[in-house]
Design a protein around this motif. Structure first.
Motif, PDB file in Angstrom:
ATOM      1  N   TYR A 219      82.720  71.891  17.155  1.00 52.14           N
ATOM      2  CA  TYR A 219      82.760  71.113  18.270  1.00 52.14           C
ATOM      3  C   TYR A 219      81.929  69.915  18.383  1.00 52.14           C
ATOM      4  CZ  TYR A 219      83.551  69.570  23.003  1.00 52.14           C
ATOM      5  OH  TYR A 219      83.894  68.779  24.126  1.00 52.14           O
ATOM      6  N   PHE A 220      80.698  70.201  18.698  1.00 55.49           N
ATOM      7  CA  PHE A 220      79.572  69.321  18.675  1.00 55.49           C
ATOM      8  C   PHE A 220      79.396  68.637  17.270  1.00 55.49           C
ATOM      9  CE2 PHE A 220      78.495  71.999  22.263  1.00 55.49           C
ATOM     10  CZ  PHE A 220      78.622  71.042  23.186  1.00 55.49           C
ATOM     11  N   GLN A 221      79.633  69.175  16.189  1.00 50.61           N
ATOM     12  CA  GLN A 221      79.362  68.745  14.812  1.00 50.61           C
ATOM     13  C   GLN A 221      80.503  67.622  14.578  1.00 50.61           C
ATOM     14  OE1 GLN A 221      79.490  72.039  15.725  1.00 50.61           O
ATOM     15  NE2 GLN A 221      77.479  72.674  15.399  1.00 50.61           N
ATOM     16  N   SER A 222      81.505  67.821  15.151  1.00 50.20           N
ATOM     17  CA  SER A 222      82.723  66.654  14.975  1.00 50.20           C
ATOM     18  C   SER A 222      82.458  65.670  15.655  1.00 50.20           C
ATOM     19  CB  SER A 222      83.995  67.387  14.982  1.00 50.20           C
ATOM     20  OG  SER A 222      84.079  68.532  14.174  1.00 50.20           O
ATOM     21  N   LEU A 223      82.247  66.055  17.127  1.00 47.22           N
ATOM     22  CA  LEU A 223      82.209  64.663  18.132  1.00 47.22           C
ATOM     23  C   LEU A 223      80.656  64.008  18.089  1.00 47.22           C
ATOM     24  CD1 LEU A 223      83.640  66.630  21.324  1.00 47.22           C
ATOM     25  CD2 LEU A 223      84.764  65.194  19.527  1.00 47.22           C
ATOM     26  N   ALA A 224      79.931  64.467  17.411  1.00 48.82           N
ATOM     27  CA  ALA A 224      78.573  63.808  17.148  1.00 48.82           C
ATOM     28  C   ALA A 224      78.965  62.606  16.186  1.00 48.82           C
ATOM     29  CB  ALA A 224      77.585  64.775  16.536  1.00 48.82           C
ATOM     30  N   ARG A 225      79.797  62.889  15.091  1.00 46.91           N
ATOM     31  CA  ARG A 225      80.196  61.860  14.368  1.00 46.91           C
ATOM     32  C   ARG A 225      80.869  60.775  15.116  1.00 46.91           C
ATOM     33  NH1 ARG A 225      77.799  61.823   9.422  1.00 46.91           N
ATOM     34  NH2 ARG A 225      77.195  64.206   9.025  1.00 46.91           N
ATOM     35  N   ARG A 226      81.601  60.855  16.206  1.00 51.63           N
ATOM     36  CA  ARG A 226      82.120  59.844  16.886  1.00 51.63           C
ATOM     37  C   ARG A 226      81.102  59.107  17.625  1.00 51.63           C
ATOM     38  NH1 ARG A 226      87.299  61.309  20.915  1.00 51.63           N
ATOM     39  NH2 ARG A 226      88.217  61.497  18.716  1.00 51.63           N
ATOM     40  N   TRP A 227      79.898  59.860  18.309  1.00 51.24           N
ATOM     41  CA  TRP A 227      79.175  58.884  19.185  1.00 51.24           C
ATOM     42  C   TRP A 227      77.802  58.766  18.639  1.00 51.24           C
ATOM     43  CZ3 TRP A 227      81.678  56.727  22.921  1.00 51.24           C
ATOM     44  CH2 TRP A 227      82.902  57.372  23.157  1.00 51.24           C
ATOM     45  N   SER A 228      77.260  59.339  17.568  1.00 50.80           N
ATOM     46  CA  SER A 228      76.073  59.224  17.150  1.00 50.80           C
ATOM     47  C   SER A 228      75.534  57.804  16.371  1.00 50.80           C
ATOM     48  CB  SER A 228      75.504  60.443  16.294  1.00 50.80           C
ATOM     49  OG  SER A 228      74.356  60.201  15.803  1.00 50.80           O
ATOM     50  N   ALA A 229      74.529  57.380  16.681  1.00 49.26           N
ATOM     51  CA  ALA A 229      74.142  55.960  16.049  1.00 49.26           C
ATOM     52  C   ALA A 229      73.308  56.611  14.638  1.00 49.26           C
ATOM     53  CB  ALA A 229      73.183  55.499  17.025  1.00 49.26           C
ATOM     54  N   ARG A 230      72.917  57.564  14.667  1.00 53.13           N
ATOM     55  CA  ARG A 230      72.177  58.239  13.474  1.00 53.13           C
ATOM     56  C   ARG A 230      72.009  59.575  13.413  1.00 53.13           C
ATOM     57  NH1 ARG A 230      68.938  57.104   9.289  1.00 53.13           N
ATOM     58  NH2 ARG A 230      66.948  58.624   8.998  1.00 53.13           N
ATOM     59  N   ILE A 231      72.627  60.158  12.498  1.00 48.25           N
ATOM     60  CA  ILE A 231      72.741  61.691  12.191  1.00 48.25           C
ATOM     61  C   ILE A 231      71.664  62.219  11.046  1.00 48.25           C
ATOM     62  CG2 ILE A 231      74.097  63.525  11.545  1.00 48.25           C
ATOM     63  CD1 ILE A 231      76.090  62.542  13.415  1.00 48.25           C
ATOM     64  N   GLU A 232      70.990  62.797  11.409  1.00 46.65           N
ATOM     65  CA  GLU A 232      70.261  63.489  10.026  1.00 46.65           C
ATOM     66  C   GLU A 232      70.976  64.989  10.042  1.00 46.65           C
ATOM     67  OE1 GLU A 232      67.522  63.710   8.018  1.00 46.65           O
ATOM     68  OE2 GLU A 232      67.318  61.387   8.488  1.00 46.65           O
ATOM     69  N   SER A 233      71.483  65.058   8.876  1.00 42.48           N
ATOM     70  CA  SER A 233      72.607  66.458   8.843  1.00 42.48           C
ATOM     71  C   SER A 233      71.812  67.604   8.383  1.00 42.48           C
ATOM     72  CB  SER A 233      73.840  66.186   7.782  1.00 42.48           C
ATOM     73  OG  SER A 233      74.693  67.198   7.889  1.00 42.48           O
TER      74      SER A 233
END
Length: 566
Positions: A219-233
């Protein structure tokens, strides 16, 4: 403090309370979610334990949290919403559980996050590009519906999945959603988390993910891709999984390993790991500005997985009984299997033991019972000679005998009269050194002195059993080192065959081998075989042994050359 913590609590309330206080006393606001499965009276006692720090420790609405279900996501949403509402100035929100223990000082984690104000730390990868899923469901967890509990309603779960596959039912993904997966334990910026919680599509997204399998990993893993400016995976919480997808449990003897990883937080910690919790109470293991490096200890976990999955060659134990083909080698050491030699030589086992230095058993799989070296009723490791106990699991009987006798080469006799449970096992075992004299089973029949008519059916039965065994030895799946002679071929040069088996089973032996043991008397054996043929039983595995031995050929004098004296 620049970040707050949402903690999901299920069990081990004493340790969970200790961890919650540690975060709060370090200056972090904490929101606690307690599983709704906990009895109300117990929950109230647990909550009352934080009355003295109620300004920093809050409790959110409770949800029923079942593994693989939507409740864990709902609990996280509830806790994160309350935390952001009551502490709007937070830079990050760290998600943890009651069994997640800080390894380093909380101030180091705060400084680390403050230096990276716009970075979301969340493991997030496309489903098709990772091998993490265990249990056969990867993309299907997003395209099928899962209304039943995998743990409580496993039969309904499996049947419902099978029905959807058969009917080719597929769910439609919400508009703009690209499924991603990763660890449940993340640390998101307050901006990203607010955007997820206030997503205009949230009602539709929640309805969709409520029927996804294990939504807390997507859930959060998918939606973070929609809203995050920078992701450290990656996750800042170290959580290692075994080959079945279950998290490793850390104990006190893992503490040096945990320190070496320089991770900020680790899960899952055993509630009685006193040394790990004592380190937390003391402020943690300081590492300064060191970057978390869980890969430093990956080799240890890889070795542990290898030992768990494959084990040591030839070792089988109650705690690890692998499926066929999973074992790390069928047997623990090379061993010898001699078929037909003891039937043709007098006192053969004693001679071979002297010549090879090996432990030479008789027929371990004889119908009367195992013939151990020394003729005892029990051998090393409590192996019984009783045929019923041996044949209950003949494969483990053999592998235990090789394991218990490692350090000494084990050799045993085998033949068509014996139980054939291990016929294919020894054929496929690279450690087996097998020598076969086909048709040697006819020699004891001949020596019995009974009329040929009474022996015919028994001879046919033994020949059929040996033919099946030879098919296994000659199969493309066979990995044993095998030498096969017909009885006729062996009788032409017995010393050569014995020397070959000695060099194969006991390589590197010093000194000359003792003189070969005498052959059993075979006068009239060819006539015996001919009578078998006359009665309709053709002993083809013995080779061509004539009814009347041929007359010895005269030995021609050896030519020699006379050299004249110089």
């Amino acid at each position: 403090m620049s970040f707050g913590v949402v903690i999901l609590v299920h069990t081990a309330l004493g340790r969970a309370a200790q961890v919650i206080r540690h975060w709060a006393q370090a200056g972090c606001p904490v929101v606690v979610h307690v599983d709704a499965a906990m009895r109300p009276a117990r929950f109230e006692r647990f909550r009352a334990g934080f009355d003295d720090i109620s300004d920093r420790v809050l409790f959110c609405d409770r949800h029923r949290c079942e593994w693989g279900g939507w409740g864990i996501v709902a609990a996280t949403q509830s806790g994160a919403s309350l935390l952001l509402d009551r502490f709007p100035d937070l830079g990050h929100v760290y998600l943890a559980s009651g069994s997640c223990v800080p390894l380093r000082p909380v101030a180091e984690l705060g400084a680390y996050l403050a230096a990276r104000p716009g970075t979301d730390f969340i493991e997030s990868a496309r489903v098709s590009q990772v091998p993490w899923t265990v249990g056969g469901l990867s993309e299907e967890r997003f395209t099928l519906r899962f209304p039943f509990s995998w743990k409580r309603q496993r039969w309904l779960f499996d049947r419902h999945v099978a029905l959807q596959r058969r009917l080719r039912l597929r769910r439609r993904l919400p508009s703009g959603l690209e499924p991603h997966m990763g660890s449940q334990w993340w640390c998101l910026t307050s901006a990203t988390l607010r955007a997820i919680l206030t997503d205009p599509q949230r009602p539709a997204l929640d309805r969709y993910f409520a029927r996804v399998w294990i939504p807390d990993e997507s859930y959060f893993q998918s939606l973070a891709r929609r809203w995050s400016a920078r992701i450290e995976s990656r996750s800042l919480t170290m959580c290692k999984f075994d080959f079945q997808g279950k998290p490793h449990l850390f104990y006190d003897d893992h503490l040096p390993l945990l320190r070496r990883s320089e991770c900020f937080v680790a899960r899952k910690i055993w509630p009685r790991a006193e040394a790990i919790y004592a380190q937390m109470e003391a402020g943690g293991h300081p590492a300064g500005a060191a970057e978390p490096a869980p890969a430093r200890i990956d080799r240890v976990f890889a070795e542990a997985t290898e030992r768990r999955v494959r084990g040591r060659p030839g070792l089988y134990m109650q705690g690890r009984m692998p499926h066929e083909g999973w074992e790390n080698g069928f047997s623990a050491a090379p061993y010898g299997v001699l078929e037909g030699f003891a039937e043709l030589h007098e006192d053969f086992a004693a001679w071979f033991a002297r010549a090879s230095g090996a432990v030479v058993h008789g027929h371990l799989f004889a119908p009367e019972g195992a013939e151990f070296a020394g003729a005892g009723p029990v051998w090393r490791g409590g192996l019984s000679a009783a045929p019923a106990l041996r044949d209950h699991d003949a494969r483990r009987f053999l592998t235990n005998l090789i394991w218990n006798g490692r350090g000494e080469r084990q050799v045993f006799q085998f033949g068509p009269r014996d139980s054939q449970h291990v016929s294919w096992d020894i054929a496929k075992d690279p450690n087996a050194r097998i020598g076969v004299i086909t048709g040697a089973w006819a020699v004891p029949l001949f020596a019995s002195g009974l009329p040929v008519a009474r022996l015919r059916d028994r001879a046919a039965e033994l020949q059929k059993i040996e033919a099946d065994h030879l098919a296994a030895l000659r199969s493309p799946h066979a990995k044993a080192r095998v030498h096969i002679w017909t009885l006729a071929e062996f009788l032409e040069a017995p010393a050569e065959a014995l020397a070959l088996m000695l060099s194969d089973i006991a390589p590197g032996r010093d000194g000359p081998a003792p003189a070969p043991p005498p052959l059993v008397p075979l006068d009239g054996f060819g006539r015996f075989l001919q009578e078998m043929r006359n009665l309709g039983m053709h002993p083809y595995l013995t080779g061509d042994i004539p009814a009347t031995p041929p007359a010895p050929r005269p030995v021609a004098p050896r030519p020699y050359l006379v050299r004249p004296h110089a």
